[in-house]
Design a protein around this motif. Structure first.
Motif, mmCIF file in Angstrom:
data_model
loop_
_atom_site.group_PDB
_atom_site.id
_atom_site.type_symbol
_atom_site.label_atom_id
_atom_site.label_comp_id
_atom_site.label_asym_id
_atom_site.label_seq_id
_atom_site.Cartn_x
_atom_site.Cartn_y
_atom_site.Cartn_z
ATOM 1 N N SER A 147 0.825 -1.208 0.000
ATOM 2 C CA SER A 147 0.000 0.000 0.000
ATOM 3 C C SER A 147 0.865 1.266 0.000
ATOM 4 N N GLU A 148 2.171 1.118 0.260
ATOM 5 C CA GLU A 148 3.086 2.258 0.262
ATOM 6 C C GLU A 148 3.768 2.373 -1.099
ATOM 7 N N MET A 149 4.026 3.581 -1.489
ATOM 8 C CA MET A 149 4.763 3.831 -2.728
ATOM 9 C C MET A 149 6.253 3.609 -2.454
ATOM 10 N N LEU A 150 6.936 2.986 -3.397
ATOM 11 C CA LEU A 150 8.369 2.747 -3.244
ATOM 12 C C LEU A 150 9.121 4.054 -3.008
ATOM 13 N N THR A 151 8.737 5.101 -3.696
ATOM 14 C CA THR A 151 9.435 6.383 -3.550
ATOM 15 C C THR A 151 9.338 6.935 -2.129
ATOM 16 N N ASP A 152 8.289 6.549 -1.392
ATOM 17 C CA ASP A 152 8.123 7.028 -0.018
ATOM 18 C C ASP A 152 9.009 6.279 0.974
ATOM 19 N N VAL A 153 9.337 5.025 0.684
ATOM 20 C CA VAL A 153 10.098 4.207 1.644
ATOM 21 C C VAL A 153 11.486 3.831 1.124
ATOM 22 N N GLN A 154 11.787 4.191 -0.093
ATOM 23 C CA GLN A 154 13.023 3.775 -0.755
ATOM 24 C C GLN A 154 14.294 4.173 -0.011
ATOM 25 N N ASP A 155 14.373 5.404 0.450
ATOM 26 C CA ASP A 155 15.583 5.861 1.143
ATOM 27 C C ASP A 155 15.858 5.037 2.394
ATOM 28 N N GLU A 156 14.838 4.849 3.217
ATOM 29 C CA GLU A 156 15.013 4.091 4.460
ATOM 30 C C GLU A 156 15.319 2.624 4.172
ATOM 31 N N LEU A 157 14.627 2.033 3.205
ATOM 32 C CA LEU A 157 14.890 0.636 2.851
ATOM 33 C C LEU A 157 16.317 0.453 2.349
ATOM 34 N N CYS A 158 16.771 1.330 1.482
ATOM 35 C CA CYS A 158 18.131 1.238 0.956
ATOM 36 C C CYS A 158 19.160 1.407 2.063
ATOM 37 N N ASN A 159 18.884 2.292 2.991
ATOM 38 C CA ASN A 159 19.779 2.501 4.129
ATOM 39 C C ASN A 159 19.902 1.218 4.953
ATOM 40 N N GLN A 160 18.786 0.580 5.264
ATOM 41 C CA GLN A 160 18.786 -0.653 6.048
ATOM 42 C C GLN A 160 19.446 -1.795 5.284
ATOM 43 N N ILE A 161 19.137 -1.914 4.007
ATOM 44 C CA ILE A 161 19.708 -2.992 3.199
ATOM 45 C C ILE A 161 21.223 -2.814 3.050
ATOM 46 N N CYS A 162 21.664 -1.594 2.830
ATOM 47 C CA CYS A 162 23.100 -1.338 2.709
ATOM 48 C C CYS A 162 23.830 -1.675 4.002
ATOM 49 N N LYS A 163 23.209 -1.411 5.130
ATOM 50 C CA LYS A 163 23.804 -1.787 6.427
ATOM 51 C C LYS A 163 23.962 -3.300 6.501
ATOM 52 N N ASP A 164 22.928 -4.040 6.120
ATOM 53 C CA ASP A 164 23.004 -5.509 6.118
ATOM 54 C C ASP A 164 24.093 -6.003 5.154
ATOM 55 N N LEU A 165 24.149 -5.397 3.977
ATOM 56 C CA LEU A 165 25.152 -5.809 2.989
ATOM 57 C C LEU A 165 26.570 -5.551 3.477
ATOM 58 N N THR A 166 26.809 -4.391 4.074
ATOM 59 C CA THR A 166 28.163 -4.108 4.560
ATOM 60 C C THR A 166 28.556 -5.070 5.676
#
Length: 171
Positions: free
Chosen positions: A141-160
């Motif tokens: 129900s959420e637009m990707l553009t609304d949550v993209q920054d936070e999701l990328c931040n969390q995913i990048c933390k997991d990847l590092t």
């Protein structure tokens, strides 16, 4: 004489215990700093079909921050450094998850994949070329553009974390 024997026994036990103590590091790195003094870090260009332009800079900054915070390695620009890390972002994918009773996805998964070439110039047997993936789910129900920054931040933390543990942490 008995007292001297006890003191001698305690001294010997202390020496034996000191020789058998394991070495613990609390940052997860298993680096021999007498051998490895520096690391060079190449760019990680986006080679994925979907492109989110801030992702490259975000990932590179998180990886550099982790190296600088978790190790004593000096980051240099020289390709012939003791260690080198480079690669590319190969995947940025959205997939539907958890189909609801109305046959529409109630969750969407954002997955980011990074290919890393870890080059150990001192011991080439420890070099690696490996891909790492991490993901986060969000409500459809959420637009990707609304949550993209936070999701990328969390995913990048997991990847590092994954990359650090597989390379410098040698897990």
């Amino acid at each position: 004489m008995k007292r001297l024997s006890i003191i001698l026994l305690v001294a010997i036990m202390t020496c034996i215990n000191q020789a058998c103590l394991p070495k613990y590091t609390f940052n997860g790195a298993s680096i021999d700093y007498t051998t490895y003094r520096n690391i060079s870090f190449g760019e990680f260009p986006i080679r994925a079909a979907l492109v989110y332009p801030p992702l490259q800079q975000l990932f590179e900054n998180k990886m550099l921050d982790m190296i600088q915070q978790q190790t004593r390695l000096r980051v240099v620009d020289n390709v012939a450094s003791d260690l080198r890390m480079e690669g590319e972002i190969t995947g940025y994918n959205l997939t539907p998850q958890s189909v609801g009773e109305d046959a529409y996805a109630s969750q969407t998964r954002l997955t980011i994949t990074v290919r890393v070439r870890y080059i150990n110039n001192k011991n080439p047997n420890l070099s690696k070329d490996q891909s790492f993936s991490a993901y986060r789910d969000f409500s459809s129900s959420e637009m990707l553009t609304d949550v993209q920054d936070e999701l990328c931040n969390q995913i990048c933390k997991d990847l590092t974390d994954l990359i650090f543990n597989a390379t410098l942490g040698d897990w």
